[in-house]
Design a protein around this motif. Structure first.
Motif, PDB file in Angstrom:
ATOM      1  N   LYS A   6       0.851  -1.189   0.000  1.00  0.00           N
ATOM      2  CA  LYS A   6       0.000   0.000   0.000  1.00  0.00           C
ATOM      3  C   LYS A   6       0.880   1.229   0.000  1.00  0.00           C
ATOM      4  CE  LYS A   6      -4.097   2.027   2.152  1.00  0.00           C
ATOM      5  NZ  LYS A   6      -5.122   1.858   3.216  1.00  0.00           N
ATOM      6  N   LEU A   7       0.642   2.101  -0.956  1.00  0.00           N
ATOM      7  CA  LEU A   7       1.472   3.272  -1.171  1.00  0.00           C
ATOM      8  C   LEU A   7       0.751   4.518  -0.653  1.00  0.00           C
ATOM      9  CD1 LEU A   7       2.617   1.069  -3.016  1.00  0.00           C
ATOM     10  CD2 LEU A   7       2.882   2.787  -4.817  1.00  0.00           C
ATOM     11  N   TYR A   8       1.452   5.302   0.143  1.00  0.00           N
ATOM     12  CA  TYR A   8       0.896   6.538   0.693  1.00  0.00           C
ATOM     13  C   TYR A   8       1.631   7.713   0.061  1.00  0.00           C
ATOM     14  CZ  TYR A   8      -1.202   3.609   4.331  1.00  0.00           C
ATOM     15  OH  TYR A   8      -1.927   2.666   5.008  1.00  0.00           O
ATOM     16  N   TYR A   9       0.888   8.480  -0.737  1.00  0.00           N
ATOM     17  CA  TYR A   9       1.497   9.605  -1.432  1.00  0.00           C
ATOM     18  C   TYR A   9       0.378  10.443  -2.049  1.00  0.00           C
ATOM     19  CZ  TYR A   9       5.438  11.947  -3.744  1.00  0.00           C
ATOM     20  OH  TYR A   9       6.390  12.851  -4.134  1.00  0.00           O
ATOM     21  N   ASN A  11      -1.718  11.972  -5.405  1.00  0.00           N
ATOM     22  CA  ASN A  11      -2.192  11.395  -6.658  1.00  0.00           C
ATOM     23  C   ASN A  11      -1.423  12.030  -7.815  1.00  0.00           C
ATOM     24  OD1 ASN A  11      -3.586  10.062  -8.626  1.00  0.00           O
ATOM     25  ND2 ASN A  11      -5.489  11.210  -8.384  1.00  0.00           N
ATOM     26  N   ARG A  20       6.241   2.980  -8.091  1.00  0.00           N
ATOM     27  CA  ARG A  20       5.165   2.390  -8.906  1.00  0.00           C
ATOM     28  C   ARG A  20       5.749   1.652 -10.105  1.00  0.00           C
ATOM     29  NH1 ARG A  20       3.024   7.955  -8.340  1.00  0.00           N
ATOM     30  NH2 ARG A  20       1.533   7.987  -6.611  1.00  0.00           N
ATOM     31  N   GLU A  32      -3.200   2.173  -3.326  1.00  0.00           N
ATOM     32  CA  GLU A  32      -2.711   3.511  -3.032  1.00  0.00           C
ATOM     33  C   GLU A  32      -3.696   4.269  -2.153  1.00  0.00           C
ATOM     34  OE1 GLU A  32      -0.356   5.534  -6.177  1.00  0.00           O
ATOM     35  OE2 GLU A  32      -1.567   4.321  -7.542  1.00  0.00           O
ATOM     36  N   PHE A  34      -4.208   8.174  -1.380  1.00  0.00           N
ATOM     37  CA  PHE A  34      -3.745   9.480  -1.814  1.00  0.00           C
ATOM     38  C   PHE A  34      -3.917  10.514  -0.706  1.00  0.00           C
ATOM     39  CE2 PHE A  34      -5.211   7.676  -6.023  1.00  0.00           C
ATOM     40  CZ  PHE A  34      -3.933   7.356  -6.448  1.00  0.00           C
ATOM     41  N   VAL A  58       5.545   3.274   2.196  1.00  0.00           N
ATOM     42  CA  VAL A  58       4.977   2.057   1.616  1.00  0.00           C
ATOM     43  C   VAL A  58       4.838   1.006   2.702  1.00  0.00           C
ATOM     44  CG1 VAL A  58       5.309   0.174  -0.036  1.00  0.00           C
ATOM     45  CG2 VAL A  58       5.959   2.517  -0.673  1.00  0.00           C
ATOM     46  N   GLN A 203      -1.729   2.361 -13.320  1.00  0.00           N
ATOM     47  CA  GLN A 203      -1.493   3.218 -12.164  1.00  0.00           C
ATOM     48  C   GLN A 203      -0.339   4.197 -12.373  1.00  0.00           C
ATOM     49  OE1 GLN A 203      -1.799  -0.397  -9.554  1.00  0.00           O
ATOM     50  NE2 GLN A 203      -2.648   1.051  -8.073  1.00  0.00           N
TER      51      GLN A 203
END
Length: 229
Positions: A6-9, A11, A20, A32, A34, A58, A203
């Motif tokens: 799981k990606l935290y960032y 959009n 990615r 993700e 956002f 991540v 993505q």
């Protein structure tokens, strides 16, 4: 958790985009979250998830990883994209650091004041033509292989393709005098997982727009300086 990274960032691209790219190349599905508000960012800070108070972050394999290089090295090693020995890893790191230096100039471009954009664009083109792309052209020419390291796909190849495409968005004819990089670009782009990532609906994030820029500035409370994103 679904078991997927799981990606935290935001959009948008920034420093998360290379993560990615690498996950997509490895055929790893990811989720993700956002960041759209200051409150979301502060919640991550309050939870202690952001070790150095920075994104990207991540969640992967039971860890909450921060620092872009550490995340990329972990993914590359896990998915056999990081060479077969220390020598190859050193080369991969060296080549990746070079492309990262170029890409960071481009990442900052959307945050540059309008009156400075032309000069910044000229800097991107000059660095690509005279400092970075000649190096990779020479590497490919000198060892005569299809890939940068060890004659097999590595993180260095993925990172270079990403950099090439980023520069081409600013200067379409940038590879005119780099015939081996032209061939390299076509070959790496045809790898099935990468080809899928380059298709509409993936993505992969588009060129940063005003909404992305304002979101980053609002969430990180950065209004006049280029953020470390």
């Amino acid at each position: 958790m679904s078991g997927k990274p799981k990606l935290y960032y935001f959009n948008g691209r920034g420093k998360m985009e290379s993560i990615r790219w690498l996950l997509a190349t490895a055929g790893v599905e990811f989720e993700e979250e956002f960041l759209e508000t200051r409150e979301q960012y502060e919640a991550l800070l309050h939870d202690g998830a952001l070790l150095f108070q920075q994104v990207p972050m991540v969640e992967i394999d039971g860890m909450k990883l921060v620092q872009t290089k550490a995340i990329l090295q972990y993914i590359a090693a896990k998915h056999n994209l990081y060479g077969k020995d220390l020598t190859e890893r050193a080369l991969i790191d060296m080549y990746v650091e070079g492309t990262t230096d170029l890409m960071e100039i481009i990442i900052w471009y959307p945050f540059i004041e309008p009156e400075l954009k032309e000069g910044h664009l000229n800097k991107i083109q000059e660095k690509a033509k005279n400092r970075y792309f000649p190096v990779y052209e020479k590497i490919l020419r000198d060892h005569g292989e299809k890939y940068l390291v060890g004659n097999r796909l590595s993180w260095a190849d993925v990172h270079l393709l990403e950099a090439i495409l980023m520069v081409e968005e600013k200067c379409a004819d940038i590879l005119t005098h780099f015939p081996l990089l032209k061939v390299f670009k076509t070959r790496i782009s045809e790898i099935p997982t990468i080809k899928a990532f380059l298709q509409p609906g993936s993505q992969r994030k588009p060129v940063p727009d005003k909404i992305y820029v304002e979101t980053v500035r609002t969430v990180l409370q950065l209004y006049r300086t280029a953020p470390s994103t």
